[in-house]
Design a protein around this motif. Structure first.
Motif: not given
Length: 123
Positions: A61-65, A89-95
């Motif tokens: 999937d593209d980065t925007a989606s 594929a790496r994703v980091r979410v912080s809140a």
């Protein structure tokens, strides 16, 4: 007989004083427990969002989606970092997590996920 009643009244006063001392401590303990539970729940939301985003990125999937999908699962005010390197594929979410009105700055929690890229995806 009068002495017996006076002792009971003094005992009741002691119980009231002990309760007045114990209630603020109990309230602080409860507030701390609720803050810890809230932080854990937000951290789990970050992990779930990071996993979903990493899976989407690994599929191609593209980065925007990927960002849109991750943001729809992430807690409010979350920061999202997306990247792909060395076949992952790496994703980091912080809140931020507010610990209540007495604590000035919020605590930040995060979740990360790395998923191998699908063989057909080139990045």
């Amino acid at each position: 007989m009068g002495g017996r009643h006076r002792g009971a009244r003094e005992e009741r006063g002691t119980v009231t004083a002990e309760l007045a001392v114990a209630l603020p401590s109990l309230a602080l303990l409860l507030a701390t427990a609720l803050a810890a539970i809230t932080a854990a729940a937000v951290q789990l939301e970050c992990v779930d969002a990071a996993r979903a985003g990493a899976r989407a990125l690994a599929r191609g999937d593209d980065t925007a989606s990927v960002r849109s999908r991750t943001a729809s699962i992430a807690p409010a005010g979350a920061a999202i970092d997306i990247g792909a390197a060395t076949g992952l594929a790496r994703v980091r979410v912080s809140a931020p997590v507010s610990l209540g009105p007495l604590i000035g700055s919020p605590l930040r929690v995060s979740g990360r996920a790395s998923v191998p890229m699908e063989p057909s995806v080139k990045r």
